[in-house]
Scaffold this active site. Sequence first.
Site, PDB file in Angstrom:
ATOM      1  N   SER A 142       3.097 -34.659  12.507  1.00 32.68           N
ATOM      2  CA  SER A 142       4.309 -34.835  13.316  1.00 32.68           C
ATOM      3  C   SER A 142       5.436 -35.249  12.393  1.00 32.68           C
ATOM      4  O   SER A 142       5.188 -35.767  11.299  1.00 32.68           O
ATOM      5  CB  SER A 142       4.073 -35.946  14.349  1.00 32.68           C
ATOM      6  OG  SER A 142       5.277 -36.315  14.988  1.00 32.68           O
ATOM      7  N   TYR A 155       1.270 -44.344  17.543  1.00 28.03           N
ATOM      8  CA  TYR A 155       1.343 -42.894  17.284  1.00 28.03           C
ATOM      9  C   TYR A 155       1.767 -42.635  15.841  1.00 28.03           C
ATOM     10  O   TYR A 155       1.146 -41.851  15.123  1.00 28.03           O
ATOM     11  CB  TYR A 155       2.352 -42.278  18.260  1.00 28.03           C
ATOM     12  CG  TYR A 155       2.494 -40.771  18.156  1.00 28.03           C
ATOM     13  CD1 TYR A 155       1.560 -39.917  18.744  1.00 28.03           C
ATOM     14  CD2 TYR A 155       3.568 -40.192  17.488  1.00 28.03           C
ATOM     15  CE1 TYR A 155       1.695 -38.543  18.670  1.00 28.03           C
ATOM     16  CE2 TYR A 155       3.710 -38.813  17.410  1.00 28.03           C
ATOM     17  CZ  TYR A 155       2.773 -37.987  18.006  1.00 28.03           C
ATOM     18  OH  TYR A 155       2.905 -36.624  17.920  1.00 28.03           O
TER      19      TYR A 155
HETATM   20  P1  NAD Z   1      -0.130 -31.452  24.968  1.00 32.57           P
HETATM   21  O1  NAD Z   1      -0.336 -32.730  25.697  1.00 32.57           O
HETATM   22  O2  NAD Z   1       0.482 -30.298  25.666  1.00 32.57           O
HETATM   23  O3  NAD Z   1      -1.526 -30.967  24.340  1.00 32.57           O
HETATM   24  C1  NAD Z   1      -2.478 -31.871  23.835  1.00 32.57           C
HETATM   25  C2  NAD Z   1      -3.856 -31.448  24.333  1.00 32.57           C
HETATM   26  O4  NAD Z   1      -4.813 -32.326  23.729  1.00 32.57           O
HETATM   27  C3  NAD Z   1      -4.010 -31.574  25.852  1.00 32.57           C
HETATM   28  O5  NAD Z   1      -4.533 -30.368  26.378  1.00 32.57           O
HETATM   29  C4  NAD Z   1      -4.978 -32.730  26.017  1.00 32.57           C
HETATM   30  O6  NAD Z   1      -5.839 -32.609  27.144  1.00 32.57           O
HETATM   31  C5  NAD Z   1      -5.774 -32.651  24.715  1.00 32.57           C
HETATM   32  N1  NAD Z   1      -6.403 -33.920  24.375  1.00 32.57           N
HETATM   33  C6  NAD Z   1      -5.880 -35.171  24.500  1.00 32.57           C
HETATM   34  N2  NAD Z   1      -6.777 -36.078  24.102  1.00 32.57           N
HETATM   35  C7  NAD Z   1      -7.883 -35.392  23.713  1.00 32.57           C
HETATM   36  C8  NAD Z   1      -9.138 -35.764  23.209  1.00 32.57           C
HETATM   37  N3  NAD Z   1      -9.467 -37.055  23.052  1.00 32.57           N
HETATM   38  N4  NAD Z   1     -10.043 -34.801  22.908  1.00 32.57           N
HETATM   39  C9  NAD Z   1      -9.726 -33.488  23.085  1.00 32.57           C
HETATM   40  N5  NAD Z   1      -8.551 -33.071  23.569  1.00 32.57           N
HETATM   41  C10 NAD Z   1      -7.653 -34.017  23.883  1.00 32.57           C
HETATM   42  O7  NAD Z   1       0.736 -31.845  23.693  1.00 32.57           O
HETATM   43  P2  NAD Z   1       1.170 -31.021  22.389  1.00 32.57           P
HETATM   44  O8  NAD Z   1       2.589 -31.343  22.177  1.00 32.57           O
HETATM   45  O9  NAD Z   1       0.738 -29.597  22.448  1.00 32.57           O
HETATM   46  O10 NAD Z   1       0.338 -31.812  21.293  1.00 32.57           O
HETATM   47  C11 NAD Z   1      -0.475 -31.190  20.335  1.00 32.57           C
HETATM   48  C12 NAD Z   1      -0.359 -31.952  19.034  1.00 32.57           C
HETATM   49  O11 NAD Z   1       0.978 -31.833  18.543  1.00 32.57           O
HETATM   50  C13 NAD Z   1      -0.631 -33.457  19.134  1.00 32.57           C
HETATM   51  O12 NAD Z   1      -1.410 -33.875  18.034  1.00 32.57           O
HETATM   52  C14 NAD Z   1       0.750 -34.065  19.054  1.00 32.57           C
HETATM   53  O13 NAD Z   1       0.731 -35.373  18.548  1.00 32.57           O
HETATM   54  C15 NAD Z   1       1.427 -33.092  18.117  1.00 32.57           C
HETATM   55  N6  NAD Z   1       2.885 -33.119  18.128  1.00 32.57           N
HETATM   56  C16 NAD Z   1       3.569 -32.741  19.247  1.00 32.57           C
HETATM   57  C17 NAD Z   1       4.955 -32.791  19.234  1.00 32.57           C
HETATM   58  C18 NAD Z   1       5.771 -32.414  20.431  1.00 32.57           C
HETATM   59  O14 NAD Z   1       6.989 -32.648  20.441  1.00 32.57           O
HETATM   60  N7  NAD Z   1       5.189 -31.834  21.464  1.00 32.57           N
HETATM   61  C19 NAD Z   1       5.641 -33.203  18.087  1.00 32.57           C
HETATM   62  C20 NAD Z   1       4.886 -33.565  16.963  1.00 32.57           C
HETATM   63  C21 NAD Z   1       3.513 -33.504  17.000  1.00 32.57           C
END
Ligand code: NAD
Length: 282
Positions: A142, A155
């Site tokens: 991130s 986080y």
């Molecule tokens: P999202 O919530 O849409 O997807 C995350 C998925 O992970 C969900 O389907 C959830 O059910 C699953 N999940 C959560 N805990 C879990 C566990 N213990 N075991 C298995 N699955 C689990 O969010 P996203 O934005 O697609 O996030 C994906 C990654 O991207 C994450 O690591 C997040 O930190 C990172 N990220 C997102 C952003 C953003 O702005 N969306 C920015 C930087 C980093």
Amino acid sequence: MSGRFEGAVAVVTGAGSGIGAATARRLAGEGASVVVVDVEEESARRVADALPGPALAVRGDVSREEDTEAYLAAAVARFGRVDLHHLNAGIVGTFDRLPDVTVEDFDRVVAVNLRGVFLGVRGAFRRYAEQGSGGAIVITASIAALRGSHDLLPYESSKHGVLGVMRGAAMYGGPQGVRVNAVAPGLVPTGLFAGAGTAGGAGGDLLRRGTTVPQRRTGTPEEVAGAVAYLLSDDASYVNGEVLSVDGGSAWVNTVRPGGGAGAWDPAPVDEAARVIRERTS
Ligand code: NAD
């Protein structure tokens, strides 16, 4: 679309939604068989069912050692091997002020975001050793792995930590033909902030904050998936231990220069741009 992943088997964690679901679609679209892992079984199944190629949905909590072993075993039982890993599952955790963050809040976020990545990387290396093969791993970090803010402390700690796992694993994997890299997304509207409430910096003001990005908008899961696919592919055959920001330039904003980026812009056009984006996306 070209078949860069023809014949390859990919595991994507957190693939029931957002960035992971977009990667699953992208890899499948380029020929991979995809194992869709998510703690939400229904979401995993929905994504797997809609993929254009061979796919398997597995319910698994990445923070649990036995679940990590189980999703890898399921992948091997179905497809015989695993070549590519996108270790992407993550949770955002508490927005509480630093003095109010509890040990439980901290441990839960670190368990999913950091221990989960460690378990996934370790499992991938054990699998490659059993197969006698190389491979490629991409971790979702991130912008919070690269910059400081005090509103998402667990986080941010976990995301800084995954870069340590990534770099150590890249050094270990280099001689074995295993590349390990990370993507560092900026602002991407997904389910991540669902349930995070209305506090500033949660979900509600995401579009407005997006206008402070040098590209003046938030990103899409597909734009992150494109970077993940690149790093997993042979196009990145000499890229190892790297963090690729996918954030519209946010990580390079210079807050102390008038021409640096955020803070240098008149808030009125920022609000106007937020209104236009909201209209476009609603
Ligand atoms: P999202 O919530 O849409 O997807 C995350 C998925 O992970 C969900 O389907 C959830 O059910 C699953 N999940 C959560 N805990 C879990 C566990 N213990 N075991 C298995 N699955 C689990 O969010 P996203 O934005 O697609 O996030 C994906 C990654 O991207 C994450 O690591 C997040 O930190 C990172 N990220 C997102 C952003 C953003 O702005 N969306 C920015 C930087 C980093």
